[in-house]
Design a protein around this motif. Structure first.
Motif, PDB file in Angstrom:
ATOM      1  N   HIS A   4      -0.598  -7.609  -3.786  1.00 54.57           N
ATOM      2  CA  HIS A   4      -0.403  -8.887  -4.500  1.00 54.57           C
ATOM      3  C   HIS A   4       1.306  -9.475  -4.322  1.00 54.57           C
ATOM      4  CE1 HIS A   4      -4.556  -8.771  -6.116  1.00 54.57           C
ATOM      5  NE2 HIS A   4      -4.588  -8.795  -4.726  1.00 54.57           N
ATOM      6  N   TYR A   5       2.067  -8.532  -4.104  1.00 55.41           N
ATOM      7  CA  TYR A   5       3.570  -8.757  -4.481  1.00 55.41           C
ATOM      8  C   TYR A   5       4.335  -8.584  -3.138  1.00 55.41           C
ATOM      9  CZ  TYR A   5       8.071  -9.391  -6.896  1.00 55.41           C
ATOM     10  OH  TYR A   5       9.198  -9.580  -7.176  1.00 55.41           O
ATOM     11  N   LEU A   6       4.331  -7.294  -2.782  1.00 59.76           N
ATOM     12  CA  LEU A   6       5.214  -7.025  -1.465  1.00 59.76           C
ATOM     13  C   LEU A   6       4.735  -7.489  -0.216  1.00 59.76           C
ATOM     14  CD1 LEU A   6       5.499  -3.264  -2.315  1.00 59.76           C
ATOM     15  CD2 LEU A   6       7.216  -4.990  -2.912  1.00 59.76           C
ATOM     16  N   THR A   7       5.565  -7.810   0.787  1.00 60.69           N
ATOM     17  CA  THR A   7       5.143  -8.400   1.988  1.00 60.69           C
ATOM     18  C   THR A   7       4.428  -7.165   2.812  1.00 60.69           C
ATOM     19  OG1 THR A   7       7.256  -8.106   2.938  1.00 60.69           O
ATOM     20  CG2 THR A   7       6.934 -10.088   1.867  1.00 60.69           C
ATOM     21  N   ASP A   8       3.865  -7.794   3.892  1.00 60.54           N
ATOM     22  CA  ASP A   8       3.188  -6.903   4.614  1.00 60.54           C
ATOM     23  C   ASP A   8       4.397  -5.849   5.347  1.00 60.54           C
ATOM     24  OD1 ASP A   8       0.595  -7.620   4.102  1.00 60.54           O
ATOM     25  OD2 ASP A   8       0.538  -8.922   5.945  1.00 60.54           O
TER      26      ASP A   8
ATOM     27  N   ASP B  23       6.930  -0.807   6.045  1.00 60.80           N
ATOM     28  CA  ASP B  23       8.412   0.198   6.192  1.00 60.80           C
ATOM     29  C   ASP B  23       8.374   1.380   4.995  1.00 60.80           C
ATOM     30  OD1 ASP B  23       9.380  -1.653   8.237  1.00 60.80           O
ATOM     31  OD2 ASP B  23      10.670  -2.703   6.998  1.00 60.80           O
ATOM     32  N   ILE B  24       7.945   0.841   4.062  1.00 59.62           N
ATOM     33  CA  ILE B  24       7.702   2.007   2.744  1.00 59.62           C
ATOM     34  C   ILE B  24       6.645   2.849   3.316  1.00 59.62           C
ATOM     35  CG2 ILE B  24       7.103   2.301   0.490  1.00 59.62           C
ATOM     36  CD1 ILE B  24       8.227  -0.460  -0.280  1.00 59.62           C
ATOM     37  N   GLU B  25       5.740   2.383   3.670  1.00 53.54           N
ATOM     38  CA  GLU B  25       4.509   3.695   4.099  1.00 53.54           C
ATOM     39  C   GLU B  25       5.051   4.428   5.124  1.00 53.54           C
ATOM     40  OE1 GLU B  25       1.994   4.443   2.781  1.00 53.54           O
ATOM     41  OE2 GLU B  25       0.899   2.952   1.879  1.00 53.54           O
TER      42      GLU B  25
ATOM     43  N   ALA C 154       8.824  10.689  -3.183  1.00 52.07           N
ATOM     44  CA  ALA C 154      10.156  11.220  -2.588  1.00 52.07           C
ATOM     45  C   ALA C 154      10.883  10.037  -1.848  1.00 52.07           C
ATOM     46  CB  ALA C 154      10.226  12.360  -1.749  1.00 52.07           C
ATOM     47  N   ALA C 155       9.955   9.030  -1.429  1.00 50.17           N
ATOM     48  CA  ALA C 155      10.348   7.962  -0.544  1.00 50.17           C
ATOM     49  C   ALA C 155      11.085   6.693  -1.619  1.00 50.17           C
ATOM     50  CB  ALA C 155       9.363   7.296   0.238  1.00 50.17           C
ATOM     51  N   GLY C 156      11.262   7.074  -2.820  1.00 46.73           N
ATOM     52  CA  GLY C 156      11.513   6.073  -3.853  1.00 46.73           C
ATOM     53  C   GLY C 156      12.967   5.277  -3.489  1.00 46.73           C
ATOM     54  N   ILE C 157      13.864   6.178  -3.238  1.00 48.45           N
ATOM     55  CA  ILE C 157      15.519   5.407  -2.881  1.00 48.45           C
ATOM     56  C   ILE C 157      15.107   4.395  -1.597  1.00 48.45           C
ATOM     57  CG2 ILE C 157      17.489   5.923  -1.826  1.00 48.45           C
ATOM     58  CD1 ILE C 157      17.763   6.476  -4.635  1.00 48.45           C
ATOM     59  N   GLU C 158      14.483   5.115  -0.590  1.00 46.49           N
ATOM     60  CA  GLU C 158      14.336   4.288   0.715  1.00 46.49           C
ATOM     61  C   GLU C 158      13.408   3.099   0.325  1.00 46.49           C
ATOM     62  OE1 GLU C 158      15.958   4.557   3.401  1.00 46.49           O
ATOM     63  OE2 GLU C 158      16.914   6.242   2.230  1.00 46.49           O
ATOM     64  N   ALA C 159      12.418   3.204  -0.343  1.00 50.01           N
ATOM     65  CA  ALA C 159      11.622   2.066  -0.857  1.00 50.01           C
ATOM     66  C   ALA C 159      12.381   1.013  -1.451  1.00 50.01           C
ATOM     67  CB  ALA C 159      10.312   2.382  -1.759  1.00 50.01           C
TER      68      ALA C 159
ATOM     69  N   ALA D  16       6.579   1.168  -7.555  1.00 45.84           N
ATOM     70  CA  ALA D  16       5.883   2.023  -8.258  1.00 45.84           C
ATOM     71  C   ALA D  16       4.458   2.625  -7.863  1.00 45.84           C
ATOM     72  CB  ALA D  16       6.148   2.028  -9.906  1.00 45.84           C
ATOM     73  N   ASP D  17       3.532   1.227  -7.928  1.00 41.06           N
ATOM     74  CA  ASP D  17       2.251   1.095  -7.700  1.00 41.06           C
ATOM     75  C   ASP D  17       1.928   1.826  -6.244  1.00 41.06           C
ATOM     76  OD1 ASP D  17      -0.483   0.502  -8.007  1.00 41.06           O
ATOM     77  OD2 ASP D  17      -0.144  -1.237  -6.924  1.00 41.06           O
ATOM     78  N   LEU D  18       2.613   1.157  -5.339  1.00 39.07           N
ATOM     79  CA  LEU D  18       2.433   1.663  -3.899  1.00 39.07           C
ATOM     80  C   LEU D  18       2.803   3.097  -3.714  1.00 39.07           C
ATOM     81  CD1 LEU D  18       2.131   1.302  -0.941  1.00 39.07           C
ATOM     82  CD2 LEU D  18       4.413   0.237  -0.667  1.00 39.07           C
TER      83      LEU D  18
END
Length: 207
Positions: free
Chosen positions: A36-40, A45-47, A58-63, A83-85
């Motif tokens: 409900h907050y991040l765009t598609d 990109d984070i996924e 481990a993807a925290g920085i890049e996210a 953090a939720d994602l």
């Protein structure tokens, strides 16, 4: 020796001030549904980053970098959603955000000036360059100009000790600065954006 101790103390004080830019507030228990907050596009990109790593966290920085690139800074709401994602705690992600000095936890200007305050830069008139920037922009460390263009913070080292004084704006390094050249550069950025070449005629795409 006393001079080096004094410089180290000044660096620490400036680092504490700059942390105010990187950390807006303490993180408590809060939840935001990332859908409900991040765009598609942000989610995709984070996924992508999470999929190529053994652990999602481990993807925290890049996210953080992905969301900041779109929004300019990382609000508490953005932090909770990321953090939720990534299925990690907001406190853990905030620790990553405040450790990494290119993640901003409060609004910043269009151009964030990272002014290197290493010993090498101090020995090559860092103080004169810093004063020129502050006088020209009318701000101090951790502050943003009224027009929203510039934010000034320090950086412990930009890896250009043989080219000091050095500062970084966006992904570009400007080397061998003087109090005169830095004022000229700021004027160019106000009028035309970042120049094609770094001060001294060196194309900083090579750095």
């Amino acid at each position: 020796m006393n001079r080096l101790i004094d410089l180290a103390k000044q660096n620490l004080e400036q680092h504490i001030d700059d942390q105010n830019v990187q950390s807006q507030s303490s993180i408590d228990c809060h939840y935001i549904d990332y859908k409900h907050y991040l765009t598609d596009a942000e989610i995709a990109d984070i996924e992508h980053e999470a999929d190529i790593l053994e652990e999602r966290r481990a993807a925290g920085i890049e996210a953080l970098k992905i969301v900041q690139q779109q929004r300019g800074w990382i609000s508490d709401e953005s932090l909770y959603a990321i953090a939720d994602l990534l299925q990690m705690s907001a406190a853990e992600l905030d620790g990553i955000a405040t450790f990494y000095n290119l993640i901003y936890r409060q609004p910043v200007g269009k151009y964030v000036i990272h002014l290197c305050n290493s010993i090498s830069c101090y020995l090559t008139d860092f103080e004169g360059v810093a004063k020129a920037i502050k006088d020209e922009l009318g701000i101090d460390y951790g502050q943003t100009t009224d027009d929203g263009l510039f934010t000034l913070i320090t950086n412990a080292c930009l890896g250009g000790c043989d080219k000091a004084p050095v500062m970084m704006i966006a992904d570009r390094h400007f080397e061998h600065l003087t109090s005169e050249s830095v004022v000229t550069l700021l004027g160019q950025i106000r009028e035309h954006g970042l120049p094609e070449l770094a001060i001294g005629g060196k194309d900083d795409s090579a750095h």
